[in-house]
Design an enzyme around this catalytic site. Structure first.
Site, PDB file in Angstrom:
ATOM      1  N   HIS A   1       0.832  -1.212   0.000  1.00 32.37           N
ATOM      2  CA  HIS A   1       0.000   0.000   0.000  1.00 32.37           C
ATOM      3  C   HIS A   1       0.861   1.255   0.000  1.00 32.37           C
ATOM      4  CE1 HIS A   1       0.230   1.066   4.385  1.00 32.37           C
ATOM      5  NE2 HIS A   1       0.306  -0.236   4.577  1.00 32.37           N
TER       6      HIS A   1
ATOM      7  N   GLU B   1      -5.091   1.988   2.704  1.00 30.09           N
ATOM      8  CA  GLU B   1      -5.005   0.810   3.585  1.00 30.09           C
ATOM      9  C   GLU B   1      -5.243   1.192   5.030  1.00 30.09           C
ATOM     10  OE1 GLU B   1      -2.914  -2.196   6.221  1.00 30.09           O
ATOM     11  OE2 GLU B   1      -2.649  -0.032   6.020  1.00 30.09           O
TER      12      GLU B   1
END
Length: 337
Positions: free
Chosen positions: A62, A199
């Protein structure tokens, strides 16, 4: 590798504002893989290998880091905020921050001299914190900052020893660095890579990216808490710096694939179990996609995660690259069925 990590960690890209790090990754991958950007800001990457893969594999990291978002401006010119991701209040107090890559500030709190005995004995409440940008009125602050603007920690990248370094955003620019390194290598098999957004706010980008790729398997490349600190019992250290990749068997969002876990742990590459059932990552969203995805998380141990001064070890990053490449080849060759 260390120069790549320094560049990635130095970029300011909190959840919802990941374009700067995505643009950097696109430039890094030019000529190495096919890259597309979806409407959420995820990067969907296809790496052409020497052979076709037996399965569709997705490797994920991420792009966002923890940060802050401005929610109000007081009459005195101070900024109230919410955190983007989980940040301990003690990691916020008196830290330097940068708002919109242009406005400097400091996270303030009531001076200890003015605190009651009860206030001195408890952790600060997030509601009592504010960002001080040196403005003396709401009108002056509004000339420089708007509600909805985002902020990140200001923190220099610093080598602490031959192998350890300090930086912000190690979670998950480390995973991004590992994935970039893998994509720049010649690959034995085709695989997909995703650099996903948000995320820290609940694995939101990963949900969309996994739907687009529709993988059979996924490797999540992450950073995770290392509590190898003075006064911490061995069973509570989670993982340790310098002992290789932390391989997860379970966390609060995912019960990982046993065959993948055993293959990684017994690979002969330096690694360690993540010895605590805590936290979560994009695996929690990805493994539930469509008919289910066989998933494993490979994480670089990180002290003081989600702070301005996280610490990691270069040797653990190197181990993670080796282990990820090993698992990619095992999965894509069909040896793991």
């Amino acid at each position: 590798m260390i120069k790549l990590i320094e560049k990635l960690c130095s970029i300011n890209a909190p959840s919802g504002s990941e374009d700067s790090v995505s643009d950097f990754i696109i430039k890094e991958l030019n000529g190495y893989a096919d890259v597309k950007k979806d409407s959420m800001g995820n990067l969907l990457v296809f790496k052409k290998g020497k052979n076709r893969s037996k399965y569709t594999l997705m490797c994920d990291a991420h792009t966002d880091e923890v940060g802050m978002i401005i929610t109000a401006i007081t009459s005195d010119g101070f900024l109230k905020f919410e955190t983007l991701g989980g940040i301990n209040e003690t990691a916020l107090v008196c830290k330097k921050v940068l708002i919109n890559n242009s406005v400097n500030g400091v996270i303030g709190i009531k001076p200890v001299h003015l605190c009651s005995k009860e206030q001195k004995e408890k952790l600060p409440e997030k509601e009592d914190l504010y960002i001080d940008i040196g403005a003396d009125s709401k009108e002056e602050a509004e000339k420089r900052v708007n509600v909805g603007d985002t902020a990140t920690f200001i923190s220099d990248f610093t080598l602490l020893s031959d192998t350890t370094f300090k930086a912000k955003a190690i979670d998950d620019r480390i995973g991004c660095a590992v994935l970039i390194s893998l994509l720049k290598k010649d690959a034995l098999y085709d695989f997909y890579a995703t650099f996903t957004v948000q995320e820290e706010l609940g694995c939101r980008g990963a949900k969309a990216a996994s739907y687009a790729v529709s993988p059979d398997f996924c490797l999540c490349l992450e950073a995770t808490t290392a509590a190898d600190l003075d006064g911490i019992d061995n069973e509570n250290k989670v993982c340790s710096l310098g002992k290789g990749t932390a391989v997860s068997f379970m966390d609060r969002a995912t019960l990982y694939d046993k065959e993948l876990y055993n293959e990684a742990i017994n690979s002969g590459i330096l690694c360690q179990p993540k010895a605590a059932v805590t936290g979560g990552n994009n695996s929690g969203a990805i493994h539930l996609n469509k008919n289910g995805v066989r998933t494993l998380a490979l994480s670089v141990p990180c002290r003081y995660i989600h702070s301005a001064s996280s610490i990691a070890d270069i040797s653990d990053i190197e181990s993670t690259i080796l282990l990820a490449e090993y698992m990619i080849n095992k999965i894509c060759s069909g040896e793991i069925k």
